[in-house]
Structures are given as C-alpha cells and as structure tokens.
Design a protein around this motif. Structure first.
Motif, PDB file in Angstrom:
ATOM      1  N   ASP A  14       4.827   3.034   1.905  1.00 37.59           N
ATOM      2  CA  ASP A  14       5.423   4.345   1.657  1.00 37.59           C
ATOM      3  C   ASP A  14       4.314   5.382   1.652  1.00 37.59           C
ATOM      4  O   ASP A  14       3.120   5.047   1.514  1.00 37.59           O
ATOM      5  N   VAL A  15       4.704   6.647   1.806  1.00 34.50           N
ATOM      6  CA  VAL A  15       3.752   7.752   1.808  1.00 34.50           C
ATOM      7  C   VAL A  15       4.221   8.787   0.793  1.00 34.50           C
ATOM      8  O   VAL A  15       5.395   9.165   0.783  1.00 34.50           O
ATOM      9  N   ILE A  16       3.310   9.242  -0.068  1.00 32.30           N
ATOM     10  CA  ILE A  16       3.635  10.281  -1.046  1.00 32.30           C
ATOM     11  C   ILE A  16       2.776  11.505  -0.788  1.00 32.30           C
ATOM     12  O   ILE A  16       1.702  11.421  -0.167  1.00 32.30           O
ATOM     13  N   SER A  17       3.244  12.655  -1.250  1.00 33.31           N
ATOM     14  CA  SER A  17       2.507  13.898  -1.061  1.00 33.31           C
ATOM     15  C   SER A  17       1.312  13.966  -2.001  1.00 33.31           C
ATOM     16  O   SER A  17       1.404  13.579  -3.164  1.00 33.31           O
ATOM     17  N   ARG A  18       0.220  14.472  -1.498  1.00 29.90           N
ATOM     18  CA  ARG A  18      -0.972  14.589  -2.346  1.00 29.90           C
ATOM     19  C   ARG A  18      -0.770  15.590  -3.481  1.00 29.90           C
ATOM     20  O   ARG A  18      -1.497  15.552  -4.476  1.00 29.90           O
ATOM     21  N   THR A  19       0.215  16.492  -3.352  1.00 31.58           N
ATOM     22  CA  THR A  19       0.448  17.464  -4.422  1.00 31.58           C
ATOM     23  C   THR A  19       0.905  16.795  -5.708  1.00 31.58           C
ATOM     24  O   THR A  19       0.746  17.363  -6.798  1.00 31.58           O
ATOM     25  N   SER A  20       1.463  15.596  -5.598  1.00 27.54           N
ATOM     26  CA  SER A  20       1.892  14.877  -6.804  1.00 27.54           C
ATOM     27  C   SER A  20       0.710  14.359  -7.603  1.00 27.54           C
ATOM     28  O   SER A  20       0.868  13.936  -8.753  1.00 27.54           O
ATOM     29  N   LEU A  21      -0.485  14.405  -7.003  1.00 26.21           N
ATOM     30  CA  LEU A  21      -1.695  13.915  -7.665  1.00 26.21           C
ATOM     31  C   LEU A  21      -2.772  14.976  -7.832  1.00 26.21           C
ATOM     32  O   LEU A  21      -3.657  14.815  -8.668  1.00 26.21           O
ATOM     33  N   VAL A  63       0.830  -1.201   0.000  1.00 23.27           N
ATOM     34  CA  VAL A  63       0.000   0.000   0.000  1.00 23.27           C
ATOM     35  C   VAL A  63       0.866   1.252   0.000  1.00 23.27           C
ATOM     36  O   VAL A  63       1.791   1.388   0.812  1.00 23.27           O
ATOM     37  N   ILE A  64       0.541   2.174  -0.898  1.00 27.33           N
ATOM     38  CA  ILE A  64       1.166   3.492  -0.928  1.00 27.33           C
ATOM     39  C   ILE A  64       0.094   4.507  -0.548  1.00 27.33           C
ATOM     40  O   ILE A  64      -0.961   4.570  -1.184  1.00 27.33           O
ATOM     41  N   ALA A  65       0.370   5.290   0.487  1.00 29.28           N
ATOM     42  CA  ALA A  65      -0.598   6.266   0.990  1.00 29.28           C
ATOM     43  C   ALA A  65      -0.300   7.649   0.445  1.00 29.28           C
ATOM     44  O   ALA A  65       0.861   8.054   0.365  1.00 29.28           O
ATOM     45  N   SER A  66      -1.352   8.372   0.081  1.00 27.14           N
ATOM     46  CA  SER A  66      -1.217   9.757  -0.377  1.00 27.14           C
ATOM     47  C   SER A  66      -1.879  10.676   0.641  1.00 27.14           C
ATOM     48  O   SER A  66      -3.058  10.502   0.969  1.00 27.14           O
TER      49      SER A  66
END
Length: 331
Positions: A199-206, A179-182
């Motif tokens: 892993d966690v990604i920034s919501r700004t990338s989406l 699972v990758i969380a935004s």
C-alpha cells in the motif's frame, strides 16, 4: 587525459560545475595505498546534487570532482591487495566531498576504500544499486539484527520514490515483508506498488507535528527523511518496533519525546554507509548480489551521460528524479 565534472568556487563563494578534461597526473596521491581506477559507471545521489549545486557545504575543499560512488577496473596500483584488471566498487569514504570522486573517467583512491565487485553483478548493475541500494541493505540488515522478520508486521518505508526508498521496497518485498510506502508524489503510486509495496500512504500523514505516542502500526521502519517524519514513525511503531534512520531529506532536527522508547521499547538505529567497516560492506554487497530482483535494476534506474549528470544533480534536489540515476562516464 580524462573527462570529469570539475567543481570550483567563484570569487563570490558560489560553487560552479563544469565538464573538464584533466590529466592523470592531476589525480590525488595516496602514497603506498593508492589505486587508480578506470571508471565505467557512477551515479547521482542526493549528496552529489548538493555538491554540484552548492546548496549545502558538503564539499570540503576545492577544486573537487564530485561523485560519492563508482564501479570500474583497476588500471594501476601501489596496494598489494589490488592488481590491474580487478573490478571494484567504491561507496562513501568522503569521496566526492574531501577526495576526488566518481563523476569522472578516472579516479585515484586508497585501496582500503575498495571492495571487489560481486561476480554476479555487472558494473552497471552495481551502480543501478549504488550507494542508495547499499544503504537500503544496511537498513534491512539492521532490522534483521534486531529481530524484525517478515512475520513481525508491516514495514514503513519513507521517501519511497527516492533511491534508498525504491530499493528498500524492492528488497523487502523480495524477502517476504509487507511494505507500506510513504510518498508525496501521487503519480508514483503504481511505480511503488510495482516494486512490491502492499500500500502507499501520503507523506503528509507523517510530515507534520504529531502526538508523542500514536496508534501502533509499524514493526519496522526504514527512514531517509528525518525530522517530523522520523518522529511520527517512532511514535507509531509497535511495542518492540525497530526504526532504521539513514537520511535527513526533511531536516536534521528530531522533534520527538522519549515516550516510544521507554513505554514501547522502540529501538532507533542509526545507519551510516560512508564509514562502514569493510566486513559490513562485503556482507551488504553479498546480500545485494543474491537478494536484488533483476527486474528492479531496470525499473528503478535510468541512464545518463557525464555531461547530463550536471543537470541531473540539480533535478534530484527539486524532487524531479524517481529512483536512481546511473552515469555512463564514457559517453
């Protein structure tokens, strides 16, 4: 008499929420199918926040008792399928919008809207899961139905620190998915990884406008955000990827092209929790009873009383709430 959050509309058209004592005779009538429930726990969901604040016209008529879900025990029944003492759960069906809802000590609803509380879950457990966890499970079931298994690849969960997102991460991780969380909240990275996010990604990338087709990454997506976030999730899904959409926190628009669907065979599945058939609800709650990690119930949910629920409804709209808010209506 019983206590409830009571919504009225002022002369200038604004919604007003107050704690009020009501009589059982005030409850709506449902003729032959009516069931009265002594509520033990309810919750605050995003839609409840909209109802309490009046930020969006989710309430169809006034006065209204908000609360789109609850768990409790039957105290009176005109429905032969339910008897006094039966423990029940309700999610959706327009409760808290068109029909008096669960942010109260008593409710009267159609017996057709109720399901039996899973024996292995307490009433508090059921509302720690609530409509958010139930919706997350419906999304997971949609991914599974369309062939997405733990070996398929990474699963993106948007709106990760919210109720749906938090439960989606915990459930997916428990089932063996990567699972990758935004999220837009840097302070919540440890919380999300604690739930099982790889892993966690920034919501700004989406969340900004993107290309119609992007680098392939997601085998599956659970999206509660909508708008550009959903469009970018579709555009970056792998060939044959599956996207389950269940929310619109960023907006109702969907600015994307048909490219992911006709060039990569991506499937976009709409998931509705409000009017789902009883068989689907029963299946989802059976899965929740068996697949929810016990530790998640405490880490995701926080408990408030009925009076504090009004303020909690305001905070959920401003992004100040993490996970789930459970309401003990009897304190």
């Amino acid at each position: 008499m019983f206590r409830a959050i009571y919504l009225t509309k002022s002369e200038d058209g604004k919604a007003e929420a107050n704690l009020k004592n009501l009589d059982v005779s005030d409850l709506p009538n449902f003729d032959q199918s009516g069931v009265t429930v002594a509520i033990k726990y309810s919750t605050i969901n995003y839609k409840d926040g909209l109802a309490i604040t009046g930020k969006a016209p989710v309430v169809r008529k006034f006065p209204m008792v908000p609360g789109i879900d609850f768990c409790g025990a039957v105290s009176a029944s005109d429905d032969p399928n339910w008897k006094i003492g039966d423990e029940v759960v309700l999610n959706g069906w327009g409760v808290g919008e068109s029909h008096w809802g669960g942010l109260a000590q008593m409710a009267r609803v159609s017996g057709d809207w109720l399901i039996r509380k899973p024996a292995s879950l307490t009433a508090k457990d059921c509302m720690s899961i609530g409509t958010a966890g139930y919706t997350a499970m419906l999304c997971i079931m949609a991914l599974e139905k369309n062939g997405v298994n733990p070996q398929a690849g990474e699963i993106l969960v948007t709106g990760a620190s919210g109720g749906v997102g938090s439960f989606a991460i915990s459930l997916l991780s428990n089932l063996g998915y990567q699972v990758i969380a935004s999220t837009g909240k840097d302070a919540e990275h440890d919380y999300l990884k604690g739930l099982g996010a790889k892993d966690v990604i920034s919501r700004t990338s989406l969340s900004e406008p993107g290309k119609p087709l992007q680098k392939e990454r997601w085998a599956g997506v659970i999206d509660s955000v909508g708008s550009f976030t959903l469009a970018n999730a579709c555009a970056s899904s792998i060939y044959g990827g599956v996207v389950a959409a269940c929310g619109l926190a960023q907006g109702m628009d969907l600015p994307l092209s048909v490219a992911p669907f006709i060039l990569r065979s991506v499937s976009l599945i709409g998931v509705d929790s409000v009017m789902a058939k009883r068989s689907i609800r029963d299946a989802a709650w059976k899965r929740l009873a068996s697949d929810t990690p016990p530790a998640a119930l405490n880490s995701i949910a926080q408990l408030v009383n009925l009076e504090s629920a009004i303020d909690a409804g305001k905070k959920i709209l401003t992004g100040e709430v993490r996970g789930r808010i459970v309401v003990d209506v009897n304190v």
